[in-house]
Write a protein that holds these residues in place. Structure first.
Motif, short mmCIF file in Angstrom:
data_model
loop_
_atom_site.label_atom_id
_atom_site.label_comp_id
_atom_site.label_asym_id
_atom_site.label_seq_id
_atom_site.Cartn_x
_atom_site.Cartn_y
_atom_site.Cartn_z
N ASP A 43 -44.09 -34.35 0.44
CA ASP A 43 -43.70 -33.82 -0.87
C ASP A 43 -43.07 -34.94 -1.69
OD1 ASP A 43 -42.47 -32.56 -3.05
OD2 ASP A 43 -42.07 -30.74 -1.91
N ALA A 44 -43.76 -35.35 -2.76
CA ALA A 44 -43.30 -36.47 -3.57
C ALA A 44 -41.95 -36.19 -4.21
CB ALA A 44 -44.33 -36.80 -4.64
N SER A 45 -41.67 -34.94 -4.56
CA SER A 45 -40.39 -34.61 -5.19
C SER A 45 -39.24 -34.79 -4.22
CB SER A 45 -40.41 -33.18 -5.73
OG SER A 45 -40.54 -32.24 -4.68
N VAL A 46 -39.47 -34.51 -2.94
CA VAL A 46 -38.43 -34.72 -1.91
C VAL A 46 -38.16 -36.20 -1.74
CG1 VAL A 46 -37.88 -34.46 0.53
CG2 VAL A 46 -38.94 -32.57 -0.71
N GLU A 97 -34.40 -31.06 4.72
CA GLU A 97 -35.75 -31.59 4.90
C GLU A 97 -35.69 -32.72 5.92
OE1 GLU A 97 -38.56 -30.74 3.49
OE2 GLU A 97 -37.97 -29.44 1.80
N ASN A 98 -36.84 -33.05 6.53
CA ASN A 98 -36.90 -34.20 7.42
C ASN A 98 -36.53 -35.47 6.67
OD1 ASN A 98 -37.55 -32.67 9.59
ND2 ASN A 98 -39.53 -33.62 9.97
N ALA A 99 -36.19 -36.50 7.42
CA ALA A 99 -35.60 -37.70 6.83
C ALA A 99 -36.57 -38.48 5.96
CB ALA A 99 -35.09 -38.60 7.95
N VAL A 100 -36.01 -39.08 4.93
CA VAL A 100 -36.67 -40.10 4.14
C VAL A 100 -35.80 -41.35 4.28
CG1 VAL A 100 -37.43 -40.84 1.85
CG2 VAL A 100 -37.62 -38.43 2.51
N THR A 129 -42.39 -39.45 6.77
CA THR A 129 -43.55 -38.61 7.05
C THR A 129 -43.58 -37.41 6.11
OG1 THR A 129 -42.27 -37.43 8.73
CG2 THR A 129 -43.66 -39.25 9.48
N VAL A 130 -42.58 -37.31 5.23
CA VAL A 130 -42.53 -36.22 4.25
C VAL A 130 -43.61 -36.45 3.20
CG1 VAL A 130 -41.13 -35.13 2.46
CG2 VAL A 130 -40.06 -35.83 4.62
#
Length: 281
Positions: free
Chosen positions: A38-41, A113-116, A35-36
């Motif tokens: 931010d493409a860099s994250v 940050e939240n999970a990827v 749900t993140v």
């Protein structure tokens, strides 16, 4: 953690409402669920997952599914359940079929940050400077792999452990640890920690125990080849048979390493018998 990419997961169910889902175009591309926005994250998490895949590909992956809230749910070969939350402030939980449960917190959760989720491996980025945490359910438990990208990263990482009611956690003579239930029986074991740099060289690491906080110390520095991957691997114990498999597996690993053989993965003893008997070149 030469570094190659790609974790193979037996079955990944993608079922997140409102999530960004990128299916792999080829077998070499990762499937990303998050749900993140931010493409860099997402890119950073994907790179971290590929790094840990290169050093943990000897472990047998669990079949995983992703809930609507973004949590990853996996079941081990012994029927235990591993839940990895999308929110790093929540704990990773391990529950046995008998109802016993234990949990561990993500180091640096307040910074993460939240999970990827990348091919079934959950990555929390920037848990500290130059640090990501990747959590990979396996057929026997869960790996929590720390990726260290540079000298600014911490040298210690705290896993807060919630033990079964009336239980405790204790360090072992081999450098690992064990979670005991109220009866003093093992509920989970934590394998002897390891850490390796980008060249595959061992980086000194150890566990320290402060109450129910399991701290992994990784002695990296200016002369270290980055990235470094450090791994506390958890095994859920279901009865005496599973405990026997873990103990024999660790003993076999120790024997091979003492006699000049290569062994960098963790799992049941039969896995070591097949994979560790390869002389170091």
């Amino acid at each position: 953690m030469a570094l190659t990419a790609c974790v193979t997961v037996a079955s990944v169910t993608l079922a997140m409402t409102g999530a960004s889902i990128a299916q792999a175009d080829t077998v070499d591309d990762p499937a990303v669920v998050t749900t993140v926005t931010d493409a860099s994250v997402v890119e950073q998490a994907t790179e971290a997952a590929q790094v840990v895949a290169a050093v943990s590909d000897g472990t047998t992956p669990a079949s995983v599914e992703i809930s609507q809230e973004g949590d990853t749910l996996a079941r081990t070969a012994t029927g235990a359940t591993v839940t990895v939350p999308a929110d790093p402030a929540e704990q990773i939980t391990l529950s046995t079929p008998t109802g016993a449960s234990m949990a561990m917190s993500v180091p640096g959760a307040h910074e993460a940050e939240n999970a990827v989720v990348v091919d079934g491996t959950t990555v929390y980025t920037e848990t500290a400077a130059q640090t990501d945490i990747a959590v990979k359910p396996t057929s026997t438990g869960v790996q929590a792999l720390i990726t260290i990208d540079g000298p600014s990263a911490p040298t210690s990482f705290d896993f807060g452990v919630t033990v079964p009611e009336g239980g405790q956690i204790a360090l072992q003579t081999d450098g690992g640890a064990v979670v005991l239930n109220a009866a003093g029986e093992p509920a989970a074991t934590i394998a002897t920690p390891w850490a390796r740099d980008a060249n595959g060289a061992a980086v000194p690491t150890r566990f320290e125990l402060q109450g129910t906080t399991l701290r992994q110390v990784v002695e990296h520095g200016q002369n270290t080849a980055y990235p470094v991957v450090a791994d506390p691997a958890w095994f859920v114990v279901i009865g005496a048979r599973m405990l026997f498999m873990v103990v024999v597996g660790q003993a076999t690993k120790w024997w091979y390493e003492r006699n000049g053989y290569s062994c960098t993965t963790y799992g049941p003893f039969w896995w070591h018998m097949l994979t560790c008997a390869k002389p170091v070149r």
